[in-house]
Design a protein around this motif. Structure first.
Motif, PDB file in Angstrom:
ATOM      1  N   GLY A  61      32.666  39.344  41.449  1.00  0.00           N
ATOM      2  CA  GLY A  61      34.004  39.093  41.314  1.00  0.00           C
ATOM      3  C   GLY A  61      34.359  37.703  42.593  1.00  0.00           C
ATOM      4  O   GLY A  61      35.275  36.770  41.980  1.00  0.00           O
ATOM      5  N   PHE A  62      33.782  37.860  43.562  1.00  0.00           N
ATOM      6  CA  PHE A  62      34.068  36.804  44.885  1.00  0.00           C
ATOM      7  C   PHE A  62      33.536  35.516  44.494  1.00  0.00           C
ATOM      8  O   PHE A  62      33.965  34.486  44.333  1.00  0.00           O
ATOM      9  CB  PHE A  62      33.683  37.585  45.947  1.00  0.00           C
ATOM     10  CG  PHE A  62      33.991  36.493  47.280  1.00  0.00           C
ATOM     11  CD1 PHE A  62      35.201  36.429  47.690  1.00  0.00           C
ATOM     12  CD2 PHE A  62      33.154  35.737  47.679  1.00  0.00           C
ATOM     13  CE1 PHE A  62      35.693  35.688  48.732  1.00  0.00           C
ATOM     14  CE2 PHE A  62      33.604  34.688  48.710  1.00  0.00           C
ATOM     15  CZ  PHE A  62      34.845  34.880  49.348  1.00  0.00           C
ATOM     16  N   ALA A  63      32.193  35.709  43.807  1.00  0.00           N
ATOM     17  CA  ALA A  63      31.746  34.569  43.295  1.00  0.00           C
ATOM     18  C   ALA A  63      32.349  33.729  42.260  1.00  0.00           C
ATOM     19  O   ALA A  63      32.331  32.488  42.256  1.00  0.00           O
ATOM     20  CB  ALA A  63      30.088  34.502  42.919  1.00  0.00           C
ATOM     21  N   VAL A  64      32.969  34.488  41.449  1.00  0.00           N
ATOM     22  CA  VAL A  64      33.759  33.943  40.110  1.00  0.00           C
ATOM     23  C   VAL A  64      34.972  33.459  40.782  1.00  0.00           C
ATOM     24  O   VAL A  64      35.338  32.187  40.593  1.00  0.00           O
ATOM     25  CB  VAL A  64      34.065  35.061  39.244  1.00  0.00           C
ATOM     26  CG1 VAL A  64      35.357  34.572  38.132  1.00  0.00           C
ATOM     27  CG2 VAL A  64      32.713  35.443  38.356  1.00  0.00           C
ATOM     28  N   PHE A  65      35.591  34.013  41.670  1.00  0.00           N
ATOM     29  CA  PHE A  65      36.790  33.616  42.474  1.00  0.00           C
ATOM     30  C   PHE A  65      36.572  32.103  42.889  1.00  0.00           C
ATOM     31  O   PHE A  65      37.284  31.381  42.917  1.00  0.00           O
ATOM     32  CB  PHE A  65      37.338  34.621  43.454  1.00  0.00           C
ATOM     33  CG  PHE A  65      38.587  33.897  44.197  1.00  0.00           C
ATOM     34  CD1 PHE A  65      39.793  33.878  43.514  1.00  0.00           C
ATOM     35  CD2 PHE A  65      38.204  33.789  45.646  1.00  0.00           C
ATOM     36  CE1 PHE A  65      40.706  33.495  44.460  1.00  0.00           C
ATOM     37  CE2 PHE A  65      39.114  33.108  46.243  1.00  0.00           C
ATOM     38  CZ  PHE A  65      40.715  32.942  45.807  1.00  0.00           C
ATOM     39  N   ALA A  66      35.441  32.291  43.852  1.00  0.00           N
ATOM     40  CA  ALA A  66      34.954  30.828  44.579  1.00  0.00           C
ATOM     41  C   ALA A  66      34.563  29.872  43.750  1.00  0.00           C
ATOM     42  O   ALA A  66      35.270  28.799  43.772  1.00  0.00           O
ATOM     43  CB  ALA A  66      34.013  31.384  45.645  1.00  0.00           C
ATOM     44  N   GLU A  67      33.817  29.980  42.976  1.00  0.00           N
ATOM     45  CA  GLU A  67      33.174  28.920  42.058  1.00  0.00           C
ATOM     46  C   GLU A  67      33.954  28.548  40.978  1.00  0.00           C
ATOM     47  O   GLU A  67      33.580  27.545  40.422  1.00  0.00           O
ATOM     48  CB  GLU A  67      31.590  29.659  41.716  1.00  0.00           C
ATOM     49  CG  GLU A  67      30.763  29.693  42.674  1.00  0.00           C
ATOM     50  CD  GLU A  67      29.346  30.171  42.360  1.00  0.00           C
ATOM     51  OE1 GLU A  67      29.090  30.070  41.177  1.00  0.00           O
ATOM     52  OE2 GLU A  67      28.583  30.512  43.477  1.00  0.00           O
ATOM     53  N   VAL A  84      38.619  25.943  49.882  1.00  0.00           N
ATOM     54  CA  VAL A  84      37.367  25.569  50.099  1.00  0.00           C
ATOM     55  C   VAL A  84      36.584  26.622  51.061  1.00  0.00           C
ATOM     56  O   VAL A  84      35.404  26.931  50.959  1.00  0.00           O
ATOM     57  CB  VAL A  84      37.125  24.234  50.920  1.00  0.00           C
ATOM     58  CG1 VAL A  84      37.392  23.190  49.981  1.00  0.00           C
ATOM     59  CG2 VAL A  84      37.851  24.206  52.027  1.00  0.00           C
ATOM     60  N   LEU A  85      37.602  27.611  51.790  1.00  0.00           N
ATOM     61  CA  LEU A  85      36.863  28.529  52.607  1.00  0.00           C
ATOM     62  C   LEU A  85      36.240  29.703  51.843  1.00  0.00           C
ATOM     63  O   LEU A  85      34.921  29.875  52.311  1.00  0.00           O
ATOM     64  CB  LEU A  85      38.184  29.324  53.189  1.00  0.00           C
ATOM     65  CG  LEU A  85      38.963  28.356  54.326  1.00  0.00           C
ATOM     66  CD1 LEU A  85      39.973  29.222  54.995  1.00  0.00           C
ATOM     67  CD2 LEU A  85      37.846  27.820  55.398  1.00  0.00           C
ATOM     68  N   PRO A  86      36.721  29.977  50.569  1.00  0.00           N
ATOM     69  CA  PRO A  86      35.681  31.052  49.786  1.00  0.00           C
ATOM     70  C   PRO A  86      34.511  30.377  49.268  1.00  0.00           C
ATOM     71  O   PRO A  86      33.254  30.860  49.477  1.00  0.00           O
ATOM     72  CB  PRO A  86      36.461  31.639  48.605  1.00  0.00           C
ATOM     73  CG  PRO A  86      37.745  31.266  49.067  1.00  0.00           C
ATOM     74  CD  PRO A  86      37.810  30.156  50.021  1.00  0.00           C
ATOM     75  N   LEU A  87      34.396  28.921  48.968  1.00  0.00           N
ATOM     76  CA  LEU A  87      33.365  28.206  48.680  1.00  0.00           C
ATOM     77  C   LEU A  87      32.468  28.124  49.816  1.00  0.00           C
ATOM     78  O   LEU A  87      31.079  28.361  49.484  1.00  0.00           O
ATOM     79  CB  LEU A  87      33.969  26.799  48.100  1.00  0.00           C
ATOM     80  CG  LEU A  87      34.499  27.030  46.728  1.00  0.00           C
ATOM     81  CD1 LEU A  87      35.476  25.670  46.383  1.00  0.00           C
ATOM     82  CD2 LEU A  87      33.420  27.003  45.735  1.00  0.00           C
TER      83      LEU A  87
END
Length: 138
Positions: A61-67, A84-87
């Motif tokens: 879920g975090f990867a989907v949110f970021a990417e 850009v912070l989650p990325l």
């Protein structure tokens, strides 16, 4: 040609360069985020790396949110420094935890993405962005 090697910044060209950079780096990141988004919403059981022990569903879920989500925000130039912070976090985990034992060849791409997103964090989205439009509205 004499201006090719000048060290004086042309702000209009810099803003256009930031636009091209945002479109390129986040457009390329979407090629990683879209398959994860599809995986996240399939009825199959989620099988995804859990590199920091938060669970496979949270990690995906975090990867989907970021990417996916944050990449779209960066393309639009909306909340760019926050987006850009989650990325950066996702790419740091990919390079320094997930691919740590795989050698530099597998770490290179996430480190390159992370470097690009750090550039956008410090430089901002530039003039050709929703950030600029919304913050400079009269």
């Amino acid at each position: 040609m004499k201006n090719t090697y000048t060290t004086i910044l042309n702000l209009e060209k810099t803003d256009f360069g930031l636009l091209l950079f945002r479109l390129a780096i986040s457009g390329l990141m979407l090629t990683h985020g879209i398959p994860k988004l599809i995986t996240f919403f399939t009825s199959d059981e989620i099988q995804f790396a859990d590199p920091i022990g938060l669970g496979m569903v949270f990690s995906l879920g975090f990867a989907v949110f970021a990417e996916f989500i944050c990449s779209i925000l960066v393309i639009l130039g909306l909340g760019t420094r926050l987006a850009v912070l989650p990325l950066v976090a996702t790419m740091a985990v990919a390079a320094l935890i997930v691919h740590w034992t795989d050698g530099f060849g597998r770490q290179e791409l996430p480190l390159l993405y992370m470097s690009g997103y750090l550039l956008l964090y410090f430089a901002g989205a530039g003039r050709y962005s929703l950030d600029y439009f919304l913050l400079n509205k009269k």
